[in-house]
Every structure is written in C-alpha cells, then in structure tokens.
Write a protein that holds these residues in place. Structure first.
Motif, PDB file in Angstrom:
ATOM      1  N   UNK A 449      -1.066  81.647  66.483  1.00  0.00           N
ATOM      2  CA  UNK A 449      -0.984  82.054  67.890  1.00  0.00           C
ATOM      3  C   UNK A 449       0.480  82.284  68.241  1.00  0.00           C
ATOM      4  N   UNK A 450       0.760  83.411  68.879  1.00  0.00           N
ATOM      5  CA  UNK A 450       2.115  83.731  69.316  1.00  0.00           C
ATOM      6  C   UNK A 450       2.162  83.573  70.836  1.00  0.00           C
ATOM      7  N   UNK A 451       2.611  82.400  71.278  1.00  0.00           N
ATOM      8  CA  UNK A 451       2.634  82.086  72.717  1.00  0.00           C
ATOM      9  C   UNK A 451       4.038  82.301  73.256  1.00  0.00           C
ATOM     10  N   UNK A 452       4.287  83.465  73.811  1.00  0.00           N
ATOM     11  CA  UNK A 452       5.593  83.767  74.386  1.00  0.00           C
ATOM     12  C   UNK A 452       6.710  83.714  73.372  1.00  0.00           C
ATOM     13  N   UNK A 453       6.406  84.100  72.119  1.00  0.00           N
ATOM     14  CA  UNK A 453       7.413  84.082  71.069  1.00  0.00           C
ATOM     15  C   UNK A 453       7.411  82.821  70.237  1.00  0.00           C
ATOM     16  N   UNK A 454       6.713  81.782  70.691  1.00  0.00           N
ATOM     17  CA  UNK A 454       6.609  80.549  69.924  1.00  0.00           C
ATOM     18  C   UNK A 454       5.351  80.588  69.064  1.00  0.00           C
ATOM     19  N   UNK A 455       5.472  80.133  67.817  1.00  0.00           N
ATOM     20  CA  UNK A 455       4.339  80.137  66.890  1.00  0.00           C
ATOM     21  C   UNK A 455       3.580  78.814  67.001  1.00  0.00           C
ATOM     22  N   UNK A 456       2.263  78.935  67.146  1.00  0.00           N
ATOM     23  CA  UNK A 456       1.406  77.759  67.250  1.00  0.00           C
ATOM     24  C   UNK A 456       0.314  77.865  66.192  1.00  0.00           C
ATOM     25  N   UNK A 457       0.139  76.810  65.411  1.00  0.00           N
ATOM     26  CA  UNK A 457      -0.946  76.762  64.429  1.00  0.00           C
ATOM     27  C   UNK A 457      -2.117  75.989  65.036  1.00  0.00           C
ATOM     28  N   UNK A 458      -3.324  76.588  65.099  1.00  0.00           N
ATOM     29  CA  UNK A 458      -4.474  75.918  65.723  1.00  0.00           C
ATOM     30  C   UNK A 458      -4.759  74.527  65.180  1.00  0.00           C
ATOM     31  N   UNK A 459      -4.569  74.317  63.879  1.00  0.00           N
ATOM     32  CA  UNK A 459      -4.902  73.014  63.292  1.00  0.00           C
ATOM     33  C   UNK A 459      -4.171  71.867  63.961  1.00  0.00           C
ATOM     34  N   UNK A 460      -2.907  72.079  64.276  1.00  0.00           N
ATOM     35  CA  UNK A 460      -2.123  70.998  64.860  1.00  0.00           C
ATOM     36  C   UNK A 460      -2.706  70.580  66.209  1.00  0.00           C
ATOM     37  N   UNK A 461      -3.123  71.551  66.999  1.00  0.00           N
ATOM     38  CA  UNK A 461      -3.705  71.246  68.303  1.00  0.00           C
ATOM     39  C   UNK A 461      -5.079  70.608  68.127  1.00  0.00           C
TER      40      UNK A 461
END
Length: 548
Positions: A449-461
């Motif tokens: 996921x690219x949230x405003x330029x920050x990379x987020x991996x679903x697994x961590x959430x």
C-alpha cells in the motif's frame, strides 16, 4: 562469504544430506515400495471405512484398466473434481498407472471456472462426485466417471452425510462399477521418468487467470521426502487430511507423504471444525499441515480442548501468513506449536520450513514470524529489482531454486519465461533473510500500500489486529483516498461471543503502529473471502461493493 551459502541447519535438523539423489524415479515406484514393505497396512481411513495398501493397489490397477478401455492414452489428461474422499487417491494412482496426467480441479468451482480449466488442460476424461456431475455436463462432452459420497465410507454417519442419496448421472460411467468390472486386472506397466508431468496443479488465480503448474514425478518424490524427513513422520504416525487434496499442500503433505511412508491418511470429505476435532480424537491423528485458517477454526470449535487435540503433536502451516499471536494462543490452549512452512504450487509445496522442535523467530521491527530456513537441496535468495542478490536484512523478491521447482506452466511459454528466469523461480513474494539465515515474508509485491508516499505492508497491520481478543480473522488492503492517493483499510471477522466496533479496532491499532500505517477504515464481516486453501482474497475486498 556469500551469506546464502552459510546454511548451518543442513544436516542438523534433517536426516537426509543435502546432496542425496532421488530415492525413486517416479511416484508410482514410491507407492510400490510402500506396498511391498507392508501391504496390509491401512493407508486410507474414511469415517468407518478402511483401505489397505494392497487394496489401494488393486483398486487403482482396475481403474487404470477402465481408463485405458475408455480411450485414455499415454499423456492424456484426466481431471479429478472431487472432495477429500478415498476415490481421489484411487483415481490419482489409476491415472498414473494408465500413463496419464492428473488435472486437479477445485470442487468449489462452478461451470464457468471448470470450463476454463478443462479447456486449458485439454482433459480427455473427468472423475467427479455425483453432486458435481451437472456442472461437468454443462461444459464437457467427453468421458465422465462419477462416484457417490456414500462410497468407501460409513452409511450411518450423520455428521457429514445426513440426507445424502445416490444421484442419477445419465451418460456417465460409474467409478465403482468400472473398478468392479476390471477387478483383478493389471494395466501394462508404465515407468514415468522423473521429468514427466504427473499433475497439472492450477494456481489459485489470486493474481490473474489460473495457470497449470507442471508438477513432475521427480518434484513429487522429492517434496514427499522433504515432508517425511523434516517432520520425522513414520509408519506409526497418522496424517489428518485437512488441506484440500486438489491443492499442492494436500497432494504432497497428505497423499505424497502417506504413500511414501506407508502410514494412514485420514479423510473426512471436507473441512468442518467440529468434525475435524472429532476425527482427531477418533483416529489418533499425529500430524497435519494446512492453512492457518484451519487452526483458527479449530480454536473456535465448541468441542476443541487439549484432550481432543493433544495427540496432534506435529503441526505445520503454510499458504497464508501466520500471526505470532495465533501461534502463542494455540500453544497455550492445546500444547502444540504451529511450525511455519513456505511453498507455492510452483515449488510443489515446501521450499522453506521451520525445523521440527524449533520456534520461529519474530522480527522485532515488523512483528513478522519467520517462515523458516531452506529445506535440504534448496537455495533461496532475496534479490532486488535488478535481479542481484541483496545482503542480509534487505527486503526484495524471494527466488527459489531446487528439485521441487516445476519446469514451467502448461502451454504458457510467456508466463513461464517471465516467472522462471535467471536460474530460479521468481515467487512474487517480498521478504528478507536475517543474519542467521532465517527468512521472513513481508507480503506479495502487488499488495503493498502506498499511503501518501509511505509504504505499508498489509501483514504488519494484520498482525496487530490479531492481537485484539475479539478478532478472528483480518485482511488489510489499500483503497483509493482523495488526499493520500491510497489509504489503509481493514476487514475483520470477530470471534464468537466477542464484540468490537470500527472505532474500537482503530483505537487499538493507533498506539501500536506508525501514524501512516494504522487503518483509517474498518469493516466487520461475518466471514472473510478466501480461496479453498485459506488464502485471503484481497482483490475481492478491494472491489467489494460498499468497501470502506
């Protein structure tokens, strides 16, 4: 020194040396050896039905003769459209003995999906349950063998078969009648080579149209031996068949392992948590492998307790990420540790696994549970976008090379060339290896996921959500957002008897994640959509009407 060559676990956790050659040339040879060792050993249990190795050999011989008389020739494809029933194993061996190739078909498929696989594979015949016959005839005009759920099992067990009756299937051949007609006959001997295709196992289609992986006899023999040696399964053990047999996990971790070792495989038609708990208790099952969703369901079964499941002493889980909180809760309740295992259809099941009696480390930075170390004879690397191996600790794509990797996809040269290149299988999974050689999967490339330029991996959430006592299952996706371009959205189902709302779950995540990572939207559903093997269908959630 190349850190990927420092594999101290080889020879330490398994009894088989890394450079050992194949034990058998093909899966039939592997099965014949088990029959020769102990022919009267029960190999299949189905409710109160028991089939010995000698009987399975004779049944599959007879079916092979029936296939040959129906026009199936060497190299022809035969589709198996069945639940977890003994007939699946009989038909699998029968097709191989006739010189054919098995096409595994998900029994949940409807006519459109079935048609796609039958056309792509060019199947000459289909073996299906009577209840699925109408689906077959809607799209297929070739030879069809049908069988009832009532065959090879108790006629009186109401837990799974209340009200089930034989169904009329016009223009079909009855599998049991065909076997009876050719009883006592043996087909001409076939000797598949290690590189001959044994099964077309279709990918789940979570990233596009399904592709038929060319699982060879050599692939099957190798990975069955990996399961045997890595899990230390022997003739005295009992395998619980929770994974679908049409899937590569069921094909190898259930059927392949049972046929190699010569120990009973316990089947119970399809997975239902309470029935599975009863089956463990009644059968004395000691080993199983399945998706983590199976073990989540077992934890919530009303009849599950340590007395019922305590005998299941060796458990492996793959196919979907395992939240550390779930492993901890399972050990506390039932006393058995869930070992991670990692593989794909294209690796014929295992490529990485947590050694038996070892606990997988958890990465402190991400909370991810390690998927293990490479199984023997296997090289796993992490590469950058340029294909160059990355040093320990850096995130990149997982690439696998070894005897379990298939040679490609059925009649798809472009897809084969794109996936199998530079000496390895490019998995599409993103992860890293730590300095000690443990591997961690972050996520699928496409799921980032690219949230405003920050990379987020679903697994961590998702791992954070699983720490909430009310959460049963969780799936995180990126959804369009007018300000950030994309934002984090979560879908969850709740444990029976527990309650939580959207704001409760957002508030729970907020102090545990960076500001750009915690979910801005949460939707609570009765159940989350999954493939038949337990993989969460994130693409369906992204396009779901009324998505958060």
């Amino acid at each position: 020194m190349d850190v990927y060559s420092r594999r101290p676990w080889l020879g330490l956790y398994t009894s088989r040396p890394a450079d050992a050659g194949p034990e058998f040339a093909n899966a039939l040879e592997m099965f014949a050896a088990a029959v020769g060792r102990a022919p009267e050993t029960p190999i299949l249990r189905y409710f109160d039905g028991v089939t010995t190795l000698r009987e399975l050999d004779a049944l599959s011989d007879a079916f092979a003769c029936g296939l040959l008389d129906s026009g199936v020739a060497h190299g022809d494809r035969v589709a198996l459209y069945l639940q977890n029933v003994p007939q699946f194993v009989v038909a699998l061996l029968g097709v191989w003995k006739a010189g054919g190739i098995v096409v595994s078909v998900n029994p949940m498929y409807r006519p459109r999906e079935l048609d796609e696989l039958l056309r792509d594979s060019g199947a000459k015949a289909v073996v299906c349950l009577e209840g699925l016959y109408a689906n077959v005839r809607a799209v297929f005009d070739g030879t069809v063998f049908t069988t009832s759920e009532l065959r090879h099992q108790s006629r009186n067990d109401p837990r799974a078969f209340a009200g089930v009756e034989r169904l009329a299937c016009p223009d079909a051949l009855d599998l049991e009648e065909a076997i009876a007609r050719y009883a006592g006959r043996r087909p001409p001997e076939v000797r598949p080579r290690p590189d001959d295709v044994a099964v077309l196992t279709y990918t789940s289609g979570t990233t596009g149209p399904p592709k038929g992986a060319l699982n060879t006899h050599g692939n099957i023999v190798f990975t069955a031996s990996v399961y045997r040696d890595w899990t230390e399964t022997g003739p005295e053990d009992v395998i619980l068949g929770v994974a679908p047999l049409f899937h590569v996990t069921g094909l190898i971790g259930h059927i392949g392992l049972a046929l190699l070792v010569g120990c009973p495989l316990v089947l119970f038609h399809r997975f239902e948590p309470s029935l599975a708990v009863d089956t463990v208790r009644e059968s004395g099952a000691t080993f199983t492998v399945g998706s983590i969703t199976v073990f989540l369901a077992l934890m919530n079964a009303p009849n599950a307790d340590r007395a019922a499941l305590g005998g299941l002493t060796t458990i492996y889980s793959g196919g979907a990420p395992i939240p550390p909180a779930v492993v901890k809760a399972f050990v506390e309740r039932f006393g058995t540790y869930i070992h991670n295992i990692y593989g794909l259809t294209e690796t014929t099941s295992p490529a990485l696994a947590v050694p038996l009696r070892s606990a997988a480390p958890v990465d402190e930075a991400t909370g991810a549970l390690s998927v293990g170390v490479p199984v023997y004879g296997t090289v796993v690397r992490v590469v950058g976008d340029d294909g160059v191996p990355l040093p320990a600790g850096e995130v990149g794509e997982i690439v696998v090379a070894g005897p379990q990797v298939v040679p490609g996809y059925w009649r798809k040269p472009e897809a084969t060339a794109g996936t199998f290149r530079d000496g390895g299988l490019h998995t599409g999974d993103v992860g890293y290896m730590d300095a000690a050689g443990w591997f961690f999967i972050v996520d699928r490339k496409k799921d980032q996921i690219n949230a405003g330029g920050y990379k987020v991996w679903p697994r961590e959430v998702e791992d954070v959500l699983y720490e909430h006592p009310a959460v049963h299952e969780a799936a995180v996706v990126g959804v369009p957002d007018p300000y950030r371009g994309e934002t984090v959205a979560a879908f969850v189902s709740l444990r029976p008897g527990h309650h939580a709302n959207e704001q409760d779950l957002i508030a729970f995540c907020k102090p545990r994640l960076a500001a750009y990572k915690y979910p801005r939207r949460v939707t609570i559903l009765p159940d989350l959509p999954k493939t038949a093997t337990g993989k969460l269908l994130r693409r369906e959630l992204r396009t779901r009407p009324g998505s958060p």
